[in-house]
Design an enzyme around this catalytic site. Structure first.
Site, mmCIF file in Angstrom:
data_model
loop_
_atom_site.group_PDB
_atom_site.id
_atom_site.type_symbol
_atom_site.label_atom_id
_atom_site.label_comp_id
_atom_site.label_asym_id
_atom_site.label_seq_id
_atom_site.Cartn_x
_atom_site.Cartn_y
_atom_site.Cartn_z
ATOM 1 C CG ASP A 13 -1.783 -1.233 1.293
ATOM 2 O OD1 ASP A 13 -2.309 -1.641 0.255
ATOM 3 O OD2 ASP A 13 -1.885 -1.807 2.387
ATOM 4 C CE LYS A 16 2.699 -2.483 -4.531
ATOM 5 N NZ LYS A 16 2.645 -2.420 -3.082
ATOM 6 N N GLY A 40 -4.136 -4.181 -4.133
ATOM 7 C CA GLY A 40 -5.104 -3.120 -4.409
ATOM 8 C C GLY A 40 -4.369 -1.879 -4.855
ATOM 9 C CG HIS A 41 -2.175 -1.378 -7.980
ATOM 10 N ND1 HIS A 41 -1.223 -1.355 -7.003
ATOM 11 C CD2 HIS A 41 -1.766 -2.290 -8.876
ATOM 12 C CE1 HIS A 41 -0.289 -2.239 -7.313
ATOM 13 N NE2 HIS A 41 -0.604 -2.815 -8.429
ATOM 14 C CD GLN A 223 0.382 -8.924 -2.277
ATOM 15 O OE1 GLN A 223 1.127 -9.595 -2.960
ATOM 16 N NE2 GLN A 223 -0.858 -8.656 -2.671
HETATM 17 P P1 IMP Z 1 -2.988 -12.759 1.998
HETATM 18 O O1 IMP Z 1 -2.070 -12.153 0.984
HETATM 19 O O2 IMP Z 1 -4.436 -12.533 1.691
HETATM 20 O O3 IMP Z 1 -2.687 -14.206 2.265
HETATM 21 O O4 IMP Z 1 -2.725 -12.011 3.393
HETATM 22 C C1 IMP Z 1 -1.496 -12.152 4.093
HETATM 23 C C2 IMP Z 1 -1.057 -10.836 4.712
HETATM 24 O O5 IMP Z 1 -0.678 -9.930 3.680
HETATM 25 C C3 IMP Z 1 -2.143 -10.103 5.507
HETATM 26 O O6 IMP Z 1 -1.524 -9.418 6.582
HETATM 27 C C4 IMP Z 1 -2.703 -9.107 4.514
HETATM 28 O O7 IMP Z 1 -3.306 -8.005 5.153
HETATM 29 C C5 IMP Z 1 -1.421 -8.714 3.793
HETATM 30 N N1 IMP Z 1 -1.667 -8.220 2.436
HETATM 31 C C6 IMP Z 1 -2.021 -8.929 1.351
HETATM 32 N N2 IMP Z 1 -2.125 -8.144 0.281
HETATM 33 C C7 IMP Z 1 -1.811 -6.897 0.678
HETATM 34 C C8 IMP Z 1 -1.692 -5.640 0.000
HETATM 35 O O8 IMP Z 1 -1.882 -5.506 -1.201
HETATM 36 N N3 IMP Z 1 -1.333 -4.584 0.775
HETATM 37 C C9 IMP Z 1 -1.055 -4.699 2.082
HETATM 38 N N4 IMP Z 1 -1.150 -5.851 2.754
HETATM 39 C C10 IMP Z 1 -1.520 -6.950 2.059
#
Ligand code: IMP
Length: 427
Positions: A13, A16, A40-41, A223
């Site tokens: 977040d 990007k 999420g962009h 991420q």
């Molecule tokens: P997952 O990717 O859904 O398995 O979640 C694993 C961890 O990564 C959790 O703490 C989510 O909140 C975090 N996470 C996954 N995608 C994002 C992102 O795009 N931005 C920030 N945190 C993320």
């Protein structure tokens, strides 16, 4: 052969989408190499705001070919609804390419993600609940379903059956859920196959040929570095490699082809989900960062945890990614603070520590050591060059650069496409 990797230097977040989109006009291919619709962009073009989860942000730049690489996990229903949402708003998505080797997030992977989190209770990871972890687990366990499997019904059926074999035991006996039949899954997946077919391609071949032809290829990480399965704050991480090496495996491009690695760095820090976060604020400052920075997840709608800038993390990101540049985002959010604390080191069990500890226990005990920098109150959103920034904002940027170990080549001063100060060109 300009191949750039653009990735999150913190916990995701970092903004990007804005950075990728800024380069989009001069880039021929934008490639996602890992993750799925957990990303999420938000991209703002003129007065239009687009929230993308799975699609590469290059999809909004007409000259650019967006690519979903082999390292991505694809939820077909999300893919199709994101595409039709864009089409309804007049965006041409016909150039999209999807690797036939990318893995599919099946309905049972989503179910397993949700029930596992519930089962973990207090120990949960705080996943996005989109089936990301279970899909990568199936990939590694060699029971995954790939995009190409959608085009061979009998193979698809065999593979879904194999995947459900153990899962149904777990779902029914451990989680007290109903079993899922292979027929219902296959029927749903086949329902997407024809709509996805026009996009499916040998993306590895296409990307390597593009690099040979001197095209500009941008690899866009989802991420962030601290959410990397190998280099992040395990186990509170995602199940893929957002770090620079992930671009090579997740797109099929050799490391010798990568010319630049740009880390996106927010001027403060945020994180969603569970896990350690040394500079997290639980006071009015944290609340203010959340409010002014609009720190709410694009994908999950969850409030983000907020804290001051952490230079230890930035240095770590420089190291594990081999960063050549930083893109500093959201500097405008800090306008109005008289003093801005920056974490320069940690104190762990009474000792000052300059670098990120590899031990999970130590990181859980890390307390931030702050240096305080003078703030600014002038509106910086119209600044076009570094010298347009107030002196204290300039000094804040310079201090971050010095502590973080790579040059800051661009600065975001507002959400819009043009609210960016370019210091060194990325191309
Ligand atoms: P997952 O990717 O859904 O398995 O979640 C694993 C961890 O990564 C959790 O703490 C989510 O909140 C975090 N996470 C996954 N995608 C994002 C992102 O795009 N931005 C920030 N945190 C993320």
């Amino acid at each position: 052969m300009p191949a750039l990797v653009l990735l999150g230097a913190q916990w995701g977040d970092e903004g990007k989408g804005k950075a990728t989109d800024l380069l989009g006009g001069s880039v021929d291919y934008v490639v996602r190499y890992q993750g799925g619709n957990n990303a999420g962009h938000t991209v703002v073009v003129g007065d239009q705001k687009y929230a993308l989860h799975l699609l590469p942000s290059g999809i909004l730049s007409p000259g650019c070919t967006p690519v979903i690489g082999n390292g991505v996990v694809v939820d077909p229903s999300v893919l199709l609804s994101e595409l039709s949402g864009l089409n309804e708003r007049g965006v041409d998505t016909s150039k999209l390419l999807i690797s036939g080797n990318a893995h599919i997030i099946t309905p049972y992977n989503v179910t397993v993600d949700k029930v596992t989190e519930r089962f973990l209770g207090k120990r949960k990871i705080g996943t996005t609940g989109r089936g990301i972890g279970p899909t990568y687990a199936d990939k590694i366990n060699r029971v995954g379903i790939r995009v190409q499997d959608l085009y061979d019904e009998s193979i698809l059926h065999q593979k879904v059956e194999a995947a459900l074999d153990v899962k149904n035991q777990v779902l029914t006996k451990l989680y007290n859920r109903r079993a899922i039949t292979a027929d219902q899954v296959v029927e749903e997946l086949l329902g997407y196959a024809e709509q996805i077919k026009p996009y499916v391609a040998d993306t590895v071949l296409i990307l390597n040929q593009a690099l040979e032809d001197d095209k500009v290829v941008l690899f866009e990480g989802g991420q962030g570095t601290l959410l990397d399965i190998d280099h992040g704050t395990y186990p509170f991480v995602t199940s893929s490699n957002p770090t620079a090496g992930g671009a090579c495996t997740g797109a099929g491009v050799g490391p010798t082809k990568i010319s630049r690695v740009i880390g996106i760095l927010k001027a403060y820090t945020t994180r969603v989900g569970a896990g350690p976060f040394p500079t997290e604020l639980f006071d009015e400052d944290g609340e203010a960062l959340r409010r002014i920075g609009g720190e709410r997840g694009v994908t999950t709608g969850r409030d983000r945890r907020c804290g001051w800038f952490d230079a230890v993390i930035a240095r770590y990101a420089t190291r594990v990614n081999g960063l050549t540049d930083f893109f500093l985002t959201k500097l405008d959010v800090l306008t109005g603070w008289e003093q801005i604390p920056v974490c320069v080191a940690y104190e762990i069990d009474g000792k000052r520590v300059e670098e990120l500890p590899y031990s999970q226990t130590d990181f859980h005990h890390a307390k931030p050591v702050y240096e305080t920098l003078p703030g600014w109150s002038e509106d910086i959103s119209k600044a076009k060059s570094f010298s347009d920034l107030p002196k204290n904002a300039q000094n804040y940027v310079k201090a971050l650069e010095e502590m973080s170990g790579a040059p800051i080549s661009a600065i975001g001063v507002g959400p819009g496409r043009d609210e960016t100060i370019e210091i060194n060109s990325f191309l």
